[in-house]
Design an enzyme around this catalytic site. Structure first.
Site, PDB file in Angstrom:
ATOM      1  N   ARG A  98       0.519   3.620  -3.100  1.00 34.10           N
ATOM      2  CA  ARG A  98      -0.340   4.972  -2.759  1.00 34.10           C
ATOM      3  C   ARG A  98       0.547   6.115  -2.648  1.00 34.10           C
ATOM      4  NH1 ARG A  98      -5.605   3.612   0.520  1.00 34.10           N
ATOM      5  NH2 ARG A  98      -5.742   1.398   0.006  1.00 34.10           N
ATOM      6  N   GLU A 110     -13.162  -0.245  -9.229  1.00 36.33           N
ATOM      7  CA  GLU A 110     -12.695  -1.212 -10.391  1.00 36.33           C
ATOM      8  C   GLU A 110     -13.788  -1.511 -11.206  1.00 36.33           C
ATOM      9  OE1 GLU A 110     -12.532  -1.915  -7.046  1.00 36.33           O
ATOM     10  OE2 GLU A 110     -10.416  -1.720  -6.762  1.00 36.33           O
ATOM     11  N   GLU A 127       0.908  -1.176   0.139  1.00 39.15           N
ATOM     12  CA  GLU A 127       0.084   0.084  -0.005  1.00 39.15           C
ATOM     13  C   GLU A 127       0.800   1.285   0.016  1.00 39.15           C
ATOM     14  OE1 GLU A 127      -3.152  -0.125  -0.578  1.00 39.15           O
ATOM     15  OE2 GLU A 127      -3.768  -1.901   0.204  1.00 39.15           O
ATOM     16  N   THR A 171      -1.702   0.425 -10.222  1.00 39.85           N
ATOM     17  CA  THR A 171      -3.006  -0.087  -9.655  1.00 39.85           C
ATOM     18  C   THR A 171      -3.738   0.699  -8.573  1.00 39.85           C
ATOM     19  OG1 THR A 171      -4.049  -2.009  -8.797  1.00 39.85           O
ATOM     20  CG2 THR A 171      -1.730  -1.006  -7.552  1.00 39.85           C
ATOM     21  N   ASP A 216      -5.006  -9.833  -8.031  1.00 43.18           N
ATOM     22  CA  ASP A 216      -5.237  -9.065  -9.322  1.00 43.18           C
ATOM     23  C   ASP A 216      -3.978  -8.333  -9.724  1.00 43.18           C
ATOM     24  OD1 ASP A 216      -5.013  -7.563  -6.704  1.00 43.18           O
ATOM     25  OD2 ASP A 216      -7.008  -6.908  -6.608  1.00 43.18           O
TER      26      ASP A 216
HETATM   27  C1  DMJ Z   1      -6.731   0.254  -4.553  1.00 41.16           C
HETATM   28  O1  DMJ Z   1      -5.893   0.567  -3.591  1.00 41.16           O
HETATM   29  C2  DMJ Z   1      -5.974  -0.422  -5.599  1.00 41.16           C
HETATM   30  O2  DMJ Z   1      -6.672  -0.478  -6.790  1.00 41.16           O
HETATM   31  C3  DMJ Z   1      -5.388  -1.891  -5.150  1.00 41.16           C
HETATM   32  O3  DMJ Z   1      -4.899  -2.565  -6.266  1.00 41.16           O
HETATM   33  C4  DMJ Z   1      -6.749  -2.731  -4.878  1.00 41.16           C
HETATM   34  N1  DMJ Z   1      -7.947  -2.047  -4.735  1.00 41.16           N
HETATM   35  C5  DMJ Z   1      -8.057  -0.726  -3.907  1.00 41.16           C
HETATM   36  C6  DMJ Z   1      -9.205  -0.042  -4.348  1.00 41.16           C
HETATM   37  O4  DMJ Z   1     -10.296  -0.954  -4.281  1.00 41.16           O
END
Ligand code: DMJ
Length: 540
Positions: free
Chosen positions: A180, A445, A176, A531, A309
């Site tokens: 982020r 998503e 994370e 992501t 994912d």
């Molecule tokens: C996000 O923090 C990112 O997309 C992560 O890959 C998984 N999903 C969350 C939000 O749903």
């Protein structure tokens, strides 16, 4: 020995005299001793009650003052219905961003997230227990992109003064923090060219480096920023997780490229080399892996959703980010997605809805997560970049079908918002009967997939679906000073969870804004999103 009668008389008179003296003293002497103590205690008690009353009154006054300050909220609520063209809808989304941002700024500045109804800060274990302004760093590229200039400037100044190393406390999620914080700062640099962001991105990534000091180079999941000590989650029995260690490369490679410091790319390459060398059961990647050298797969659990994912997403996007030069990555992506299609892609019996199931050993679980809905966008992005027409058409079809399935999960709920996870059984399709799966936490998503489908097809229905979601967010997720998740998408008046996730800004708002914008804002042949939807420039 007994007393004689005159002696008994003397004792009796003596006792009576003493009794008389005591009784007289009790009634006539001024009060003292214990009585005084009780009276003082009493007066202290009365004073306390008065003080407490006063404090309570002041607190109530303060609450009233705050409520008056916040109601009506100084930001005008956008008018639904006034915006029936793309530009109006884009402006509407921008107003939503401003509303959510102003709430955060006013009530939770510097905290990780906002509680929009309690109007206070919120955090979760992924951030450790420090105040690290996750919302500011996750939101800054979106603020810049949509032209909220003052808000961008204030966020930029806060980041310039912010020292992640001293502010981060406790165990942080490596994954994370990377997607982020490192990702958010890298995209702010990519968009603005402001070197401060690049320096900060490098600072954050440097803090994560000790987590990679494991026998195989596969990083631990958690790191203490102060001590550099890292570990896996206690519930993962000493194993690492595919989506986490597999979603490092875009940020680390980009960072090495921009700074000239090779250490980050080396760490990411090491992980890739280790995985390339491993035997994959039927071409599939299990979720868990041990930390040994060489590592071993854990339990044979496979998914397109949680814990897997973004591994698939990063294989595809790393190929695109390198200007489609990295053939090994392209091949591995194709092999992985082909294996997933072959083994785990299903079409539902009644409504012919396409979805990836989950697999545990050989046992199938016919459920699809909100998280897994990203895969529609991923395969569409592949289709857009694929020269071979047959392959491209194939993935465009798959992307449209997944986009449709995920839309059905929205359309089949009471709120028009999809649940965290939905099932395909003989009694329900694209719905869930499990209360624990019925929540929505502002996840992006589904809109992400519609965004890629819009860019690829220009079919107006994707814009309309996105607009429907905007209206449902307004109706069900809007709180007093921001947007909140809801606990049950199947209720007509769902309870709000009072959390404004930082990815609302980074992802959901960004995709909504882009879907109502022209394609020349972040064209997909020049930008690739990490992501967390932070855009990085493609190398050519
Ligand atoms: C996000 O923090 C990112 O997309 C992560 O890959 C998984 N999903 C969350 C939000 O749903």
């Amino acid at each position: 020995m007994g007393l004689r009668s005159h002696e008994q008389l003397v004792v009796c008179v003596g006792v009576m005299f003493l009794l008389t003296v005591c009784i007289t003293a009790f009634f006539f002497l001024p009060s003292g001793g214990a009585d005084l103590y009780f009276r003082e205690e009493n007066s202290v008690h009365v004073r306390d009650v008065l003080i407490r009353e006063e404090i309570r009154r002041k607190e109530q006054d303060e609450l009233r003052r705050k409520a008056e300050e916040a109601n009506p909220i100084p930001i005008p609520k956008p008018e639904i219905g006034a915006s029936d063209d793309a530009e109006g809808r884009r402006i509407f989304v921008k107003q939503m961003i401003k509303f959510a941002w102003d709430g955060y700024r006013k009530y939770a500045w510097g905290e990780n997230e906002l509680r929009p109804n309690s109007r206070s800060g919120h955090s979760s274990s992924i951030f450790g227990y420090g105040k690290t302004g996750a919302t500011i760093i996750d939101a800054i590229d979106t603020l810049y992109l949509v032209g909220l200039k003052e808000e961008y400037k204030e966020a930029r100044d806060w980041i310039a003064d912010f020292d992640f190393k001293t502010s981060a406390k406790g165990d942080l999620s490596v994954f994370e923090t990377n997607i982020r914080f490192t990702g958010g700062l890298l995209s702010a640099f990519a968009l603005t060219g402001d070197k401060m962001f690049l320096k900060k991105a490098e600072d954050v990534a440097t803090i994560l480096l000790p987590a990679f000091e494991t026998p195989s180079g596969i990083p631990n999941s958690l790191i203490d920023a102060q001590t550099g000590r890292s570990k896996t989650y206690s519930w993962a029995s000493g194993k690492a997780i595919l989506s986490e260690y597999g979603s490092i490369q875009l940020e680390f490679d980009y960072l090495s490229n921009l700074t000239g410091n090779p250490v980050f790319a080396q760490k990411a390459d090491k992980i890739r080399d280790v995985l390339t060398a491993m035997e994959k059961p039927e071409g599939l990647y299990p979720i868990y892996i041990t930390m040994d050298n060489p590592p071993r797969w854990g339990q044979h659990l496979f998914s397109m959703g949680a814990m897997a994912d973004s591994w698939y997403e990063y294989l595809l996007k790393q190929w695109i980010a390198t200007g489609k030069k990295d053939d090994r990555t392209k091949r591995e992506y194709e092999e992985a997605i082909f294996a997933m299609e072959k083994r785990m892609l299903f079409k539902s019996e009644q409504s012919n809805l396409w979805y990836f199931a989950k697999m545990n050993g050989n046992r199938m679980e016919h459920s699809f997560e909100h998280l897994a809905c990203f895969s529609g966008g991923m395969v569409v992005l592949h289709a857009m970049n694929e020269k071979n027409k047959t392959i491209s058409d194939h993935y465009m079809t798959l992307g449209k079908e997944i986009g449709h399935t995920c839309h059905e999960s929205y359309a089949r709920s009471t709120t028009g918002i999809g649940p965290e996870s939905f099932q395909f059984t003989s009694s329900v399709e694209a719905k869930t009967e499990r209360r624990q799966d019925s929540y929505y936490i502002l996840r992006p998503e589904v809109v992400e997939t519609w965004f890629y489908l819009w860019r690829a097809t220009k079919d107006e229905k994707y814009r309309q679906w996105a607009w429907d979601h905007v209206q449902n967010l307004e109706e069900y997720c809007k709180g007093t000073a921001g947007y909140s998740g809801i606990r049950n998408v199947y209720e007509s008046s769902p309870e709000q969870d009072d959390v404004q996730q930082s990815f609302l800004f980074a992802e959901l708002f960004k995709y909504l804004y882009l879907i109502f914008s022209e394609d020349n804002i972040l064209p997909l042949d020049q930008w690739v999103f990490n992501t967390e939807a932070h855009p990085f420039r493609i190398r050519h």
